[in-house]
Design a protein around this motif. Sequence first.
Motif, PDB file in Angstrom:
ATOM      1  N   PRO A 243       0.862  -1.045   0.092  1.00 12.87           N
ATOM      2  CA  PRO A 243       0.151   0.049  -0.126  1.00 12.87           C
ATOM      3  C   PRO A 243       0.843   1.376   0.036  1.00 12.87           C
ATOM      4  O   PRO A 243       0.343   2.324  -0.267  1.00 12.87           O
ATOM      5  N   THR A 244       2.138   1.312   0.391  1.00 11.73           N
ATOM      6  CA  THR A 244       2.947   2.649   0.517  1.00 11.73           C
ATOM      7  C   THR A 244       3.805   2.703  -0.660  1.00 11.73           C
ATOM      8  O   THR A 244       4.470   3.503  -1.036  1.00 11.73           O
ATOM      9  N   THR A 245       3.714   1.664  -1.614  1.00 12.81           N
ATOM     10  CA  THR A 245       4.433   1.863  -2.894  1.00 12.81           C
ATOM     11  C   THR A 245       3.872   1.895  -4.283  1.00 12.81           C
ATOM     12  O   THR A 245       2.679   1.214  -4.287  1.00 12.81           O
ATOM     13  N   ALA A 246       3.954   2.652  -5.047  1.00 12.88           N
ATOM     14  CA  ALA A 246       3.662   3.054  -6.298  1.00 12.88           C
ATOM     15  C   ALA A 246       4.541   2.433  -7.360  1.00 12.88           C
ATOM     16  O   ALA A 246       5.658   2.095  -7.161  1.00 12.88           O
ATOM     17  N   LYS A 247       3.863   2.052  -8.559  1.00 15.59           N
ATOM     18  CA  LYS A 247       4.686   1.603  -9.732  1.00 15.59           C
ATOM     19  C   LYS A 247       4.508   2.190 -11.063  1.00 15.59           C
ATOM     20  O   LYS A 247       3.410   2.542 -11.393  1.00 15.59           O
ATOM     21  N   ILE A 248       5.605   2.574 -11.712  1.00 11.35           N
ATOM     22  CA  ILE A 248       5.365   3.086 -12.857  1.00 11.35           C
ATOM     23  C   ILE A 248       5.591   1.945 -14.034  1.00 11.35           C
ATOM     24  O   ILE A 248       6.044   1.061 -13.958  1.00 11.35           O
ATOM     25  N   ARG A 249       4.520   2.407 -14.848  1.00  9.87           N
ATOM     26  CA  ARG A 249       4.322   1.353 -16.012  1.00  9.87           C
ATOM     27  C   ARG A 249       4.420   2.166 -17.442  1.00  9.87           C
ATOM     28  O   ARG A 249       3.820   3.307 -17.414  1.00  9.87           O
ATOM     29  N   LEU A 250       4.528   1.347 -18.622  1.00  9.45           N
ATOM     30  CA  LEU A 250       4.424   1.616 -19.858  1.00  9.45           C
ATOM     31  C   LEU A 250       4.771   3.137 -20.148  1.00  9.45           C
ATOM     32  O   LEU A 250       4.162   3.952 -20.660  1.00  9.45           O
ATOM     33  N   LEU A 251       6.063   3.636 -19.889  1.00  9.49           N
ATOM     34  CA  LEU A 251       6.591   4.746 -20.210  1.00  9.49           C
ATOM     35  C   LEU A 251       6.907   4.467 -21.670  1.00  9.49           C
ATOM     36  O   LEU A 251       7.655   3.810 -21.930  1.00  9.49           O
ATOM     37  N   LEU A 252       6.640   5.455 -22.607  1.00 11.91           N
ATOM     38  CA  LEU A 252       7.040   5.520 -23.923  1.00 11.91           C
ATOM     39  C   LEU A 252       7.153   6.962 -24.608  1.00 11.91           C
ATOM     40  O   LEU A 252       6.296   7.763 -24.030  1.00 11.91           O
ATOM     41  N   VAL A 253       8.099   7.306 -25.322  1.00 14.73           N
ATOM     42  CA  VAL A 253       8.227   8.458 -25.964  1.00 14.73           C
ATOM     43  C   VAL A 253       8.521   8.031 -27.438  1.00 14.73           C
ATOM     44  O   VAL A 253       9.573   7.243 -27.683  1.00 14.73           O
ATOM     45  N   THR A 254       7.810   8.407 -28.342  1.00 17.14           N
ATOM     46  CA  THR A 254       7.855   8.044 -29.679  1.00 17.14           C
ATOM     47  C   THR A 254       9.006   8.730 -30.399  1.00 17.14           C
ATOM     48  O   THR A 254       9.437   9.738 -29.955  1.00 17.14           O
ATOM     49  N   GLU A 280       5.344   6.285  -0.239  1.00 20.78           N
ATOM     50  CA  GLU A 280       6.617   6.191   0.320  1.00 20.78           C
ATOM     51  C   GLU A 280       7.788   5.794  -0.609  1.00 20.78           C
ATOM     52  O   GLU A 280       9.069   5.977  -0.590  1.00 20.78           O
ATOM     53  N   LYS A 281       7.441   5.153  -1.689  1.00 21.25           N
ATOM     54  CA  LYS A 281       8.318   4.478  -2.699  1.00 21.25           C
ATOM     55  C   LYS A 281       7.870   4.218  -4.111  1.00 21.25           C
ATOM     56  O   LYS A 281       6.480   4.122  -4.046  1.00 21.25           O
ATOM     57  N   ILE A 282       8.746   4.363  -4.972  1.00 18.34           N
ATOM     58  CA  ILE A 282       8.238   4.144  -6.351  1.00 18.34           C
ATOM     59  C   ILE A 282       8.997   2.891  -6.937  1.00 18.34           C
ATOM     60  O   ILE A 282      10.319   3.002  -6.733  1.00 18.34           O
ATOM     61  N   GLU A 283       8.506   2.068  -7.595  1.00 18.74           N
ATOM     62  CA  GLU A 283       9.121   0.944  -8.183  1.00 18.74           C
ATOM     63  C   GLU A 283       8.849   0.936  -9.600  1.00 18.74           C
ATOM     64  O   GLU A 283       8.276   1.407 -10.038  1.00 18.74           O
ATOM     65  N   LEU A 284       9.828   0.262 -10.362  1.00 13.90           N
ATOM     66  CA  LEU A 284       9.515   0.070 -11.731  1.00 13.90           C
ATOM     67  C   LEU A 284      10.454  -1.405 -12.639  1.00 13.90           C
ATOM     68  O   LEU A 284      11.337  -1.803 -11.486  1.00 13.90           O
ATOM     69  N   TRP A 285       9.914  -1.778 -13.549  1.00  9.29           N
ATOM     70  CA  TRP A 285      10.445  -2.834 -14.125  1.00  9.29           C
ATOM     71  C   TRP A 285      10.825  -2.661 -15.484  1.00  9.29           C
ATOM     72  O   TRP A 285      10.147  -1.908 -16.310  1.00  9.29           O
ATOM     73  N   THR A 286      12.409  -2.764 -15.759  1.00  2.00           N
ATOM     74  CA  THR A 286      12.772  -2.412 -17.051  1.00  2.00           C
ATOM     75  C   THR A 286      13.718  -3.358 -17.735  1.00  2.00           C
ATOM     76  O   THR A 286      13.848  -4.507 -17.052  1.00  2.00           O
ATOM     77  N   HIS A 287      14.519  -3.321 -18.659  1.00  2.00           N
ATOM     78  CA  HIS A 287      15.312  -3.842 -19.156  1.00  2.00           C
ATOM     79  C   HIS A 287      16.800  -3.305 -19.408  1.00  2.00           C
ATOM     80  O   HIS A 287      16.961  -2.127 -19.625  1.00  2.00           O
ATOM     81  N   SER A 288      17.899  -4.113 -19.404  1.00  2.00           N
ATOM     82  CA  SER A 288      19.211  -3.533 -19.474  1.00  2.00           C
ATOM     83  C   SER A 288      19.470  -2.868 -20.524  1.00  2.00           C
ATOM     84  O   SER A 288      20.396  -1.972 -20.889  1.00  2.00           O
ATOM     85  N   CYS A 289      18.886  -3.335 -21.773  1.00  2.00           N
ATOM     86  CA  CYS A 289      19.115  -2.760 -23.099  1.00  2.00           C
ATOM     87  C   CYS A 289      18.290  -1.371 -23.248  1.00  2.00           C
ATOM     88  O   CYS A 289      18.881  -0.676 -24.111  1.00  2.00           O
ATOM     89  N   LEU A 290      17.455  -0.850 -22.517  1.00  2.00           N
ATOM     90  CA  LEU A 290      16.898   0.193 -22.540  1.00  2.00           C
ATOM     91  C   LEU A 290      17.768   1.159 -21.935  1.00  2.00           C
ATOM     92  O   LEU A 290      17.416   2.034 -20.760  1.00  2.00           O
ATOM     93  N   THR A 291      18.926   1.653 -22.436  1.00  2.00           N
ATOM     94  CA  THR A 291      20.025   2.535 -21.902  1.00  2.00           C
ATOM     95  C   THR A 291      19.686   3.940 -21.654  1.00  2.00           C
ATOM     96  O   THR A 291      20.068   4.434 -20.364  1.00  2.00           O
ATOM     97  N   ALA A 292      18.757   4.606 -22.581  1.00  2.00           N
ATOM     98  CA  ALA A 292      18.436   5.993 -22.296  1.00  2.00           C
ATOM     99  C   ALA A 292      17.552   5.922 -21.127  1.00  2.00           C
ATOM    100  O   ALA A 292      17.757   7.083 -20.379  1.00  2.00           O
TER     101      ALA A 292
END
Length: 326
Positions: A243-254, A280-292
Motif C-alpha cells: 500500500p505504500t509503494t507506487a509503480k511506474i508502467r508503460l513509459l513510452l516516447v515516440t 513512500e516509494k516508487i518501483e519500476l520494471w525495465t530491461h538492461s538494453c533500454l540504456t536511455a
Amino acid sequence: MTDISPAHIHSIRHFNRFYTRQAGVLSTYSAGNLSLTDARVLYELAHRPGTVASDLAAVTGLDHGYLSRILKRFESSGWLNRETSPKDGRQVLLNLTPAGRQAFVPLEEEANANAAAVLRTMGDSDRKRLVDAMQEIERLLDPKPLPRSTTATAPTAVTAAAPVAPVTIVLRDVRPGDLGWVVQAHAEAYTREYGWDNTFEALVAEIVAQFVRTFDSSGERGWIAEIDGERVGSIFLVRGSDPTTAKIRLLLVTPAARGSGLGNRLVTECIEFARSKGYEKIELWTHSCLTAARAMYAKRGFALVESDEYEGFGQKLVWENWEMTL
C-alpha cells in the motif's frame, strides 16, 4: 564535494516548472501542412548545411528509419538535395534547395516573432539581464555545447543561440481510444528498435487491461503526451507491491518527441503525483538494453535493486527492478 542542499534542489525543480510554462509561449507556432517533427528536421537542415543523415539523427534524436522517410518526402517536394561529399565518397551531404529554404522562412520568422514578443515586455536593461542569465545557465549546464551555427545560407539571420526546434508538448489524462494506441505504439517501437516479438504486445495489452479493471483514481493515474494533437508518449502510475509503494508502467516516447525532454517530464509527473498521494516509494520494471531510460532513472534518484537473465519476447534479455524512496 559537499552534500547537495535540499533548498538548491527545490530551486532547480521550481525553475524547471516555471520555464516549462514559459517555453510553451516561445515554442507555439503554426506549421501549415508540416508536422512538428517535419518542422524540426527542416529547422536543422536550414541551420546545418552539408550535414549527413547520421548527424541529423543524432541532433534530433529521431530513429534513422523515421528520419529517412521524412527526408524522402522533402526530396520528393523539391526541398532537399543530396550530393556525394568531395572529401569522402562514402558520405552523402544533405542541403536544402532554394524551394526548401523558402519553405523554412515562415517557421524562422514566426519563431523570431514569438521570442521578440516576450522581449518587448521588458526594458533594455532587463532584456540584457535575461539574455546574460540564459547564457550563463547554458554555460554551467553544458560546458561543451554544440558549435553555434554561423552559416549565411539560411534564409534569415541565425540567432546566437544553439538551434532548438520549437515544440509544444501537452500532457493530458487518458481518454477512450488511448489505451489501444498505447498497446500499438509499444509493440511497433520495441519490434522496430529491439526486435521483440508479439508476446511483448500481449504483455502490454494485459497491463492495460489490468489498469482498466482495477483502476483506483485515489492513487492511480495515466498520462498521454501530445504534440499538435498527435499522441507521442505515455506513462502510468499504479499501486505497487504494497500500500505504500507506487509503480511506474508503460513509459513510452515516440521518435517524434525524442530529444525534447518528454521522458523526464513524464517521470516527473509520476513522482509528484505519487508524493501527493502519500506513497513512500516508487518501483519500476525495465530491461538492461533500454540504456536511455535507465540513465534517466538513475539521474532522477532511482536505484537498481534486482536483476536477472531470462528469455522473453524472442530475445535473451536482462530484466531489472528499480526503486526510489520518496
